[in-house]
Design a protein around this motif. Structure first.
Motif, PDB file in Angstrom:
ATOM      1  N   VAL A  87       0.837  -1.189   0.000  1.00 61.52           N
ATOM      2  CA  VAL A  87       0.000   0.000   0.000  1.00 61.52           C
ATOM      3  C   VAL A  87       0.878   1.248   0.000  1.00 61.52           C
ATOM      4  CG1 VAL A  87      -1.882  -1.177   1.210  1.00 61.52           C
ATOM      5  CG2 VAL A  87      -0.178   0.107   2.517  1.00 61.52           C
ATOM      6  N   VAL A  88       0.267   2.364  -0.370  1.00 61.75           N
ATOM      7  CA  VAL A  88       0.925   3.665  -0.355  1.00 61.75           C
ATOM      8  C   VAL A  88      -0.010   4.679   0.290  1.00 61.75           C
ATOM      9  CG1 VAL A  88       2.387   3.271  -2.380  1.00 61.75           C
ATOM     10  CG2 VAL A  88       0.063   4.177  -2.685  1.00 61.75           C
ATOM     11  N   LYS A  89       0.558   5.770   0.727  1.00 62.93           N
ATOM     12  CA  LYS A  89      -0.229   6.884   1.255  1.00 62.93           C
ATOM     13  C   LYS A  89      -0.613   7.797   0.095  1.00 62.93           C
ATOM     14  CE  LYS A  89       0.201  10.727   4.550  1.00 62.93           C
ATOM     15  NZ  LYS A  89       1.142  11.367   5.518  1.00 62.93           N
ATOM     16  N   VAL A 109      -3.917   1.180  -2.894  1.00 61.22           N
ATOM     17  CA  VAL A 109      -3.446  -0.202  -2.987  1.00 61.22           C
ATOM     18  C   VAL A 109      -2.884  -0.431  -4.390  1.00 61.22           C
ATOM     19  CG1 VAL A 109      -4.068  -2.628  -2.733  1.00 61.22           C
ATOM     20  CG2 VAL A 109      -5.253  -0.884  -1.373  1.00 61.22           C
ATOM     21  N   VAL A 110      -1.627  -0.795  -4.468  1.00 64.56           N
ATOM     22  CA  VAL A 110      -0.972  -1.019  -5.763  1.00 64.56           C
ATOM     23  C   VAL A 110      -1.483  -2.332  -6.348  1.00 64.56           C
ATOM     24  CG1 VAL A 110       1.234  -1.267  -6.960  1.00 64.56           C
ATOM     25  CG2 VAL A 110       1.062   0.232  -4.951  1.00 64.56           C
ATOM     26  N   ILE A 111      -2.040  -2.271  -7.579  1.00 66.23           N
ATOM     27  CA  ILE A 111      -2.682  -3.467  -8.150  1.00 66.23           C
ATOM     28  C   ILE A 111      -1.993  -3.990  -9.418  1.00 66.23           C
ATOM     29  CG2 ILE A 111      -4.923  -2.922  -7.140  1.00 66.23           C
ATOM     30  CD1 ILE A 111      -5.813  -1.955  -9.925  1.00 66.23           C
ATOM     31  N   PRO A 157       8.235   1.280  -5.941  1.00 69.11           N
ATOM     32  CA  PRO A 157       8.938   0.094  -5.425  1.00 69.11           C
ATOM     33  C   PRO A 157       8.046  -0.723  -4.491  1.00 69.11           C
ATOM     34  CG  PRO A 157       9.586   2.001  -4.154  1.00 69.11           C
ATOM     35  CD  PRO A 157       8.619   2.505  -5.202  1.00 69.11           C
ATOM     36  N   VAL A 158       6.846  -1.044  -4.979  1.00 69.39           N
ATOM     37  CA  VAL A 158       5.863  -1.753  -4.158  1.00 69.39           C
ATOM     38  C   VAL A 158       5.333  -2.938  -4.954  1.00 69.39           C
ATOM     39  CG1 VAL A 158       3.676  -1.580  -2.916  1.00 69.39           C
ATOM     40  CG2 VAL A 158       5.208   0.399  -3.016  1.00 69.39           C
ATOM     41  N   LYS A 159       5.332  -4.105  -4.334  1.00 70.01           N
ATOM     42  CA  LYS A 159       4.822  -5.300  -5.009  1.00 70.01           C
ATOM     43  C   LYS A 159       3.301  -5.235  -5.112  1.00 70.01           C
ATOM     44  CE  LYS A 159       4.861 -10.366  -4.738  1.00 70.01           C
ATOM     45  NZ  LYS A 159       5.314 -11.545  -3.954  1.00 70.01           N
ATOM     46  N   PRO A 160       2.739  -5.461  -6.304  1.00 73.42           N
ATOM     47  CA  PRO A 160       1.272  -5.411  -6.444  1.00 73.42           C
ATOM     48  C   PRO A 160       0.593  -6.529  -5.660  1.00 73.42           C
ATOM     49  CG  PRO A 160       2.380  -5.365  -8.593  1.00 73.42           C
ATOM     50  CD  PRO A 160       3.410  -5.731  -7.578  1.00 73.42           C
ATOM     51  N   VAL A 161      -0.631  -6.253  -5.212  1.00 64.27           N
ATOM     52  CA  VAL A 161      -1.428  -7.244  -4.508  1.00 64.27           C
ATOM     53  C   VAL A 161      -2.224  -8.070  -5.521  1.00 64.27           C
ATOM     54  CG1 VAL A 161      -3.484  -5.808  -4.229  1.00 64.27           C
ATOM     55  CG2 VAL A 161      -2.954  -7.541  -2.505  1.00 64.27           C
ATOM     56  N   GLN A 162      -2.550  -9.282  -5.161  1.00 60.71           N
ATOM     57  CA  GLN A 162      -3.410 -10.117  -5.998  1.00 60.71           C
ATOM     58  C   GLN A 162      -4.857  -9.970  -5.543  1.00 60.71           C
ATOM     59  OE1 GLN A 162      -1.888 -14.127  -5.687  1.00 60.71           O
ATOM     60  NE2 GLN A 162      -0.425 -13.817  -7.349  1.00 60.71           N
ATOM     61  N   PHE A 163      -5.778 -10.037  -6.505  1.00 55.00           N
ATOM     62  CA  PHE A 163      -7.193  -9.970  -6.174  1.00 55.00           C
ATOM     63  C   PHE A 163      -7.662 -11.296  -5.601  1.00 55.00           C
ATOM     64  CE2 PHE A 163      -8.376  -6.561  -9.569  1.00 55.00           C
ATOM     65  CZ  PHE A 163      -7.656  -5.632  -8.842  1.00 55.00           C
ATOM     66  N   GLY A 164      -8.502 -11.224  -4.576  1.00 54.86           N
ATOM     67  CA  GLY A 164      -9.186 -12.393  -4.074  1.00 54.86           C
ATOM     68  C   GLY A 164     -10.603 -12.425  -4.600  1.00 54.86           C
ATOM     69  N   GLN A 165     -11.421 -13.276  -4.015  1.00 56.66           N
ATOM     70  CA  GLN A 165     -12.842 -13.352  -4.353  1.00 56.66           C
ATOM     71  C   GLN A 165     -13.649 -12.941  -3.131  1.00 56.66           C
ATOM     72  OE1 GLN A 165     -13.153 -17.471  -6.154  1.00 56.66           O
ATOM     73  NE2 GLN A 165     -14.389 -16.305  -7.624  1.00 56.66           N
ATOM     74  N   SER A 166     -14.146 -11.725  -3.158  1.00 54.74           N
ATOM     75  CA  SER A 166     -14.873 -11.227  -1.990  1.00 54.74           C
ATOM     76  C   SER A 166     -16.179 -11.969  -1.764  1.00 54.74           C
ATOM     77  CB  SER A 166     -15.128  -9.729  -2.135  1.00 54.74           C
ATOM     78  OG  SER A 166     -15.790  -9.424  -3.347  1.00 54.74           O
ATOM     79  N   SER A 167     -16.733 -12.562  -2.808  1.00 47.31           N
ATOM     80  CA  SER A 167     -18.006 -13.271  -2.668  1.00 47.31           C
ATOM     81  C   SER A 167     -17.894 -14.528  -1.813  1.00 47.31           C
ATOM     82  CB  SER A 167     -18.557 -13.643  -4.048  1.00 47.31           C
ATOM     83  OG  SER A 167     -17.654 -14.505  -4.730  1.00 47.31           O
ATOM     84  N   THR A 168     -16.687 -15.044  -1.631  1.00 48.49           N
ATOM     85  CA  THR A 168     -16.509 -16.288  -0.876  1.00 48.49           C
ATOM     86  C   THR A 168     -16.242 -16.048   0.607  1.00 48.49           C
ATOM     87  OG1 THR A 168     -14.117 -16.354  -1.291  1.00 48.49           O
ATOM     88  CG2 THR A 168     -15.551 -17.373  -2.939  1.00 48.49           C
TER      89      THR A 168
END
Length: 225
Positions: A1-3, A27-29, A81-92
């Motif tokens: 994440v970043v500010k 959130v870096v995606i 210099p931030v590693k991107p996050v992976q998407f999850g499944q919010s429906s689960t």
């Protein structure tokens, strides 16, 4: 994440409710510098700055905003210099699930306590939002992560009824990440969703003893006309 730190354009309509300067989390995606946040942080923004954990500042620009979901998208103008996050499944994700709320200032554990609609007095509706407890500070744009570290939602609000109106339990409301997936291509390509927009009246309302009370009329909006 970043500010994220943003400054609104002079005489921005949103300054009355959101203020001219806003601060929250992004959130870096992806590896190209796309950053997802909550849209009210970047509405009518004149300048945007992203700050990494080591204090380095990077200028950014607005890519898109979706009124229906509340998601906002910006892009860093220099490499992050931030590693991107992976998407999850919010429906689960079900109730009582342990999650992490990650803001620019730290990490807080929480539990999902309900999944239900959210209706905002400023003409905002989510058919299903994710509510967590206990409440945490600096929720604006914060990442809601699963135990596996995947993104489940973006922080929007602090609420007093996270478990529903019958129990006054403070918590936070998150916009589910599944709502972004069909929109992301449109936001990147055109800055907005290709879906038909919802109508806007230009009022703030409140329910009082079964009656709807108009508490504010937006200047130059349909209701004022």
């Amino acid at each position: 994440v970043v500010k994220i730190t943003s400054k609104a354009v002079p005489n921005a309509r949103s300054n009355r409710t959101l203020g001219p300067q806003r601060q929250g989390t992004g959130v870096v995606i992806d590896s190209e510098g796309l950053v997802l946040t909550i849209g009210y942080l970047i509405t009518e923004a004149d300048t945007i700055e992203l700050s990494t954990a080591d204090g380095k500042a990077v200028p950014a620009t607005v890519i898109g905003y979706d009124n229906r979901t509340g998601f906002g998208l910006v892009k860093a103008l220099r490499p992050l210099p931030v590693k991107p996050v992976q998407f999850g499944q919010s429906s689960t994700i079900g109730e009582r699930e342990l999650v992490l709320i990650v803001g620019f200032d730290g990490v807080a554990p929480a539990y999902v306590v309900s999944r239900r609609p959210f209706i905002g007095y400023w003409e905002y509706l989510l058919d299903e939002a994710i509510y967590t407890a206990p409440a945490t500070v600096n929720w604006s744009g914060a990442a809601l992560l699963s135990r596996e570290g995947k993104l489940l939602g973006i922080g929007s609000l602090v609420v007093g009824d996270a478990m529903g109106t019958r129990q006054q339990v403070p918590g936070n409301m998150f916009v589910p990440i599944d709502l972004l997936k069909p929109l992301l291509g449109d936001l990147i390509a055109t800055g907005k969703s290709s879906a038909k927009p919802r109508p806007w009246i230009g009022v703030n309302s409140q329910e009082v003893q079964g009656n709807v009370i108009i508490t504010r009329v937006s200047a130059e909006g349909p209701a004022e006309a």
